[in-house]
Design a protein around this motif. Sequence first.
Motif, PDB file in Angstrom:
ATOM      1  N   HIS A   1      -5.645 -21.182 -29.848  1.00  0.00           N
ATOM      2  CA  HIS A   1      -5.319 -22.088 -29.168  1.00  0.00           C
ATOM      3  C   HIS A   1      -5.154 -21.874 -27.345  1.00  0.00           C
ATOM      4  CE1 HIS A   1      -4.724 -24.182 -33.007  1.00  0.00           C
ATOM      5  NE2 HIS A   1      -5.519 -25.021 -32.304  1.00  0.00           N
ATOM      6  N   TYR A   2      -4.762 -20.609 -27.255  1.00  0.00           N
ATOM      7  CA  TYR A   2      -4.768 -19.990 -25.870  1.00  0.00           C
ATOM      8  C   TYR A   2      -5.961 -19.998 -25.233  1.00  0.00           C
ATOM      9  CZ  TYR A   2      -4.126 -16.894 -21.856  1.00  0.00           C
ATOM     10  OH  TYR A   2      -4.247 -16.508 -20.841  1.00  0.00           O
ATOM     11  N   ALA A   3      -7.037 -19.558 -26.120  1.00  0.00           N
ATOM     12  CA  ALA A   3      -8.384 -19.476 -25.547  1.00  0.00           C
ATOM     13  C   ALA A   3      -8.994 -20.737 -25.379  1.00  0.00           C
ATOM     14  CB  ALA A   3      -9.232 -18.844 -26.622  1.00  0.00           C
ATOM     15  N   GLU A   4      -8.697 -21.733 -26.111  1.00  0.00           N
ATOM     16  CA  GLU A   4      -8.961 -23.044 -25.904  1.00  0.00           C
ATOM     17  C   GLU A   4      -8.384 -24.087 -24.872  1.00  0.00           C
ATOM     18  OE1 GLU A   4      -8.776 -25.048 -29.819  1.00  0.00           O
ATOM     19  OE2 GLU A   4     -10.112 -23.751 -30.841  1.00  0.00           O
ATOM     20  N   LYS A   5      -7.535 -23.729 -24.336  1.00  0.00           N
ATOM     21  CA  LYS A   5      -6.794 -23.802 -22.901  1.00  0.00           C
ATOM     22  C   LYS A   5      -7.507 -23.659 -22.089  1.00  0.00           C
ATOM     23  CE  LYS A   5      -2.661 -25.653 -24.274  1.00  0.00           C
ATOM     24  NZ  LYS A   5      -2.243 -27.110 -24.134  1.00  0.00           N
ATOM     25  N   LEU A   6      -8.366 -22.600 -22.079  1.00  0.00           N
ATOM     26  CA  LEU A   6      -9.287 -22.102 -20.931  1.00  0.00           C
ATOM     27  C   LEU A   6     -10.705 -22.356 -21.249  1.00  0.00           C
ATOM     28  CD1 LEU A   6      -7.200 -18.817 -20.354  1.00  0.00           C
ATOM     29  CD2 LEU A   6      -7.082 -20.973 -18.896  1.00  0.00           C
ATOM     30  N   LYS A   7     -11.339 -22.212 -22.272  1.00  0.00           N
ATOM     31  CA  LYS A   7     -12.605 -22.242 -22.662  1.00  0.00           C
ATOM     32  C   LYS A   7     -12.739 -23.364 -23.870  1.00  0.00           C
ATOM     33  CE  LYS A   7     -13.752 -18.426 -20.204  1.00  0.00           C
ATOM     34  NZ  LYS A   7     -14.902 -18.749 -18.931  1.00  0.00           N
ATOM     35  N   PRO A   8     -14.165 -24.016 -23.614  1.00  0.00           N
ATOM     36  CA  PRO A   8     -14.469 -25.043 -24.901  1.00  0.00           C
ATOM     37  C   PRO A   8     -14.766 -24.367 -26.025  1.00  0.00           C
ATOM     38  CG  PRO A   8     -15.976 -25.409 -23.110  1.00  0.00           C
ATOM     39  CD  PRO A   8     -14.894 -24.291 -22.507  1.00  0.00           C
ATOM     40  N   ARG A   9     -14.492 -24.885 -27.303  1.00  0.00           N
ATOM     41  CA  ARG A   9     -15.039 -24.071 -28.340  1.00  0.00           C
ATOM     42  C   ARG A   9     -16.160 -24.873 -29.069  1.00  0.00           C
ATOM     43  NH1 ARG A   9     -12.922 -19.950 -31.353  1.00  0.00           N
ATOM     44  NH2 ARG A   9     -10.837 -20.091 -30.003  1.00  0.00           N
ATOM     45  N   CYS A  10     -17.148 -24.162 -29.455  1.00  0.00           N
ATOM     46  CA  CYS A  10     -18.294 -24.805 -30.063  1.00  0.00           C
ATOM     47  C   CYS A  10     -17.709 -24.904 -31.671  1.00  0.00           C
ATOM     48  CB  CYS A  10     -19.504 -23.957 -30.166  1.00  0.00           C
ATOM     49  SG  CYS A  10     -20.912 -24.662 -31.069  1.00  0.00           S
ATOM     50  N   SER A  11     -18.190 -26.345 -32.222  1.00  0.00           N
ATOM     51  CA  SER A  11     -17.624 -26.608 -33.342  1.00  0.00           C
ATOM     52  C   SER A  11     -18.511 -26.105 -34.543  1.00  0.00           C
ATOM     53  CB  SER A  11     -17.693 -28.234 -33.583  1.00  0.00           C
ATOM     54  OG  SER A  11     -18.956 -28.716 -33.234  1.00  0.00           O
ATOM     55  N   ALA A  12     -19.822 -25.685 -33.928  1.00  0.00           N
ATOM     56  CA  ALA A  12     -20.582 -25.090 -34.905  1.00  0.00           C
ATOM     57  C   ALA A  12     -20.538 -23.670 -35.217  1.00  0.00           C
ATOM     58  CB  ALA A  12     -22.075 -25.285 -34.651  1.00  0.00           C
ATOM     59  N   CYS A  13     -20.582 -22.786 -34.268  1.00  0.00           N
ATOM     60  CA  CYS A  13     -20.522 -21.533 -34.342  1.00  0.00           C
ATOM     61  C   CYS A  13     -18.767 -20.831 -34.299  1.00  0.00           C
ATOM     62  CB  CYS A  13     -21.263 -20.801 -33.557  1.00  0.00           C
ATOM     63  SG  CYS A  13     -20.630 -20.871 -31.616  1.00  0.00           S
ATOM     64  N   ASP A  14     -18.148 -21.839 -33.887  1.00  0.00           N
ATOM     65  CA  ASP A  14     -16.641 -21.500 -33.696  1.00  0.00           C
ATOM     66  C   ASP A  14     -16.387 -20.427 -32.507  1.00  0.00           C
ATOM     67  OD1 ASP A  14     -13.937 -21.995 -34.337  1.00  0.00           O
ATOM     68  OD2 ASP A  14     -13.707 -20.188 -35.198  1.00  0.00           O
ATOM     69  N   GLU A  15     -17.352 -20.207 -31.566  1.00  0.00           N
ATOM     70  CA  GLU A  15     -17.207 -19.489 -30.494  1.00  0.00           C
ATOM     71  C   GLU A  15     -16.829 -20.089 -28.992  1.00  0.00           C
ATOM     72  OE1 GLU A  15     -20.706 -16.913 -29.822  1.00  0.00           O
ATOM     73  OE2 GLU A  15     -20.652 -16.198 -31.859  1.00  0.00           O
ATOM     74  N   CYS A  16     -15.972 -19.566 -28.227  1.00  0.00           N
ATOM     75  CA  CYS A  16     -15.689 -20.047 -26.961  1.00  0.00           C
ATOM     76  C   CYS A  16     -16.839 -19.972 -26.043  1.00  0.00           C
ATOM     77  CB  CYS A  16     -14.367 -19.496 -26.456  1.00  0.00           C
ATOM     78  SG  CYS A  16     -12.901 -20.116 -27.448  1.00  0.00           S
ATOM     79  N   SER A  17     -17.150 -20.878 -25.143  1.00  0.00           N
ATOM     80  CA  SER A  17     -18.191 -20.771 -24.102  1.00  0.00           C
ATOM     81  C   SER A  17     -17.627 -19.790 -23.430  1.00  0.00           C
ATOM     82  CB  SER A  17     -18.437 -22.180 -23.634  1.00  0.00           C
ATOM     83  OG  SER A  17     -19.325 -21.961 -22.349  1.00  0.00           O
ATOM     84  N   ALA A  18     -18.974 -19.037 -22.742  1.00  0.00           N
ATOM     85  CA  ALA A  18     -18.488 -17.760 -21.800  1.00  0.00           C
ATOM     86  C   ALA A  18     -18.622 -18.479 -20.669  1.00  0.00           C
ATOM     87  CB  ALA A  18     -19.530 -16.655 -22.039  1.00  0.00           C
ATOM     88  N   CYS A  19     -19.680 -19.502 -20.253  1.00  0.00           N
ATOM     89  CA  CYS A  19     -19.995 -19.850 -18.931  1.00  0.00           C
ATOM     90  C   CYS A  19     -19.103 -21.128 -18.527  1.00  0.00           C
ATOM     91  CB  CYS A  19     -21.272 -20.049 -19.046  1.00  0.00           C
ATOM     92  SG  CYS A  19     -21.825 -21.484 -20.251  1.00  0.00           S
ATOM     93  N   ASP A  20     -18.262 -21.658 -19.381  1.00  0.00           N
ATOM     94  CA  ASP A  20     -17.601 -22.955 -18.932  1.00  0.00           C
ATOM     95  C   ASP A  20     -16.142 -22.896 -19.123  1.00  0.00           C
ATOM     96  OD1 ASP A  20     -20.335 -24.399 -18.720  1.00  0.00           O
ATOM     97  OD2 ASP A  20     -20.386 -24.867 -20.673  1.00  0.00           O
ATOM     98  N   ASP A  21     -15.484 -23.494 -18.307  1.00  0.00           N
ATOM     99  CA  ASP A  21     -14.113 -23.428 -18.354  1.00  0.00           C
ATOM    100  C   ASP A  21     -13.422 -25.105 -18.543  1.00  0.00           C
ATOM    101  OD1 ASP A  21     -13.663 -21.169 -17.614  1.00  0.00           O
ATOM    102  OD2 ASP A  21     -13.689 -21.323 -15.401  1.00  0.00           O
ATOM    103  N   VAL A  22     -12.551 -25.094 -19.429  1.00  0.00           N
ATOM    104  CA  VAL A  22     -11.855 -26.671 -19.581  1.00  0.00           C
ATOM    105  C   VAL A  22     -11.385 -26.908 -18.270  1.00  0.00           C
ATOM    106  CG1 VAL A  22     -10.106 -27.607 -20.747  1.00  0.00           C
ATOM    107  CG2 VAL A  22     -11.093 -25.853 -21.883  1.00  0.00           C
ATOM    108  N   SER A  23     -11.678 -28.285 -17.981  1.00  0.00           N
ATOM    109  CA  SER A  23     -11.480 -28.905 -16.720  1.00  0.00           C
ATOM    110  C   SER A  23      -9.977 -29.413 -16.906  1.00  0.00           C
ATOM    111  CB  SER A  23     -12.539 -29.670 -16.154  1.00  0.00           C
ATOM    112  OG  SER A  23     -12.748 -30.791 -17.117  1.00  0.00           O
TER     113      SER A  23
END
Length: 223
Positions: free
Chosen positions: A201-223
């Motif tokens: 949940h720390y990561a998800e404060k900063l990066k959106p997470r894909c619901s399919a692969c469960d990986e955080c986006s490396a190129c996008d930040d949470v606005s």
Amino acid sequence: MCRARARKTCQSCKCTRELHDVYHEDWVNVRERLGLGDSLGRSSREVCLQEGYTWVPPGITSEQIYDYMSCLPGHKVPRLGTPGEKARERQLMLQLPKQDLALGFTRHVESQYHTSYRDFITARNDIALDIGVIQPAVQRSVDCGGCGGRIREGSVGVVAPRLGGGNATWHPGCFTCQSCCELLVDLVYCVWEDSVLCPRHYAEKLKPRCSACDECSACDDVS
């Protein structure tokens, strides 16, 4: 965008795989999983098996381990062969997904984003990630960082060294992620403002997470 086709769900009932009792991970040393190494002397596995758990807080005696475990909800105590063992396995996967810990475990981070992904991991490890420390007997009464109630002198407490100048203390059963409200598995936490979060949940404060692969986006930040 992730193009993964297979979601991490059961093909029969569509629930997430960690909810199934058949889910199992090999014995996990969290310090090694986080890349910290096991520098605690006697093998962590040996100590855990001797005490009858899949994990025990390091550096405390058998009596102190018992006192700590007695403060946790019964179904969350990671005793071998009990529902608590399965509960820990589920939380290891949920709170500490391998793809959040190292680039090598990702499948969908494109090469042009490898550097930024590594930078994200390095920054998190440097400024936020840590492991709580058991204080077998707090030296003075303090307010719990979770429920706000008093932790009496001589009681068991959990200290988060990165927060509150190293003085922030919780009841063992209150040392939970502010987002999912689950016990922080093996006391691993990340500091977020004045609270503690699990690494997921720390990561998800900063990066959106894909619901399919469960990986955080490396190129996008949470606005």
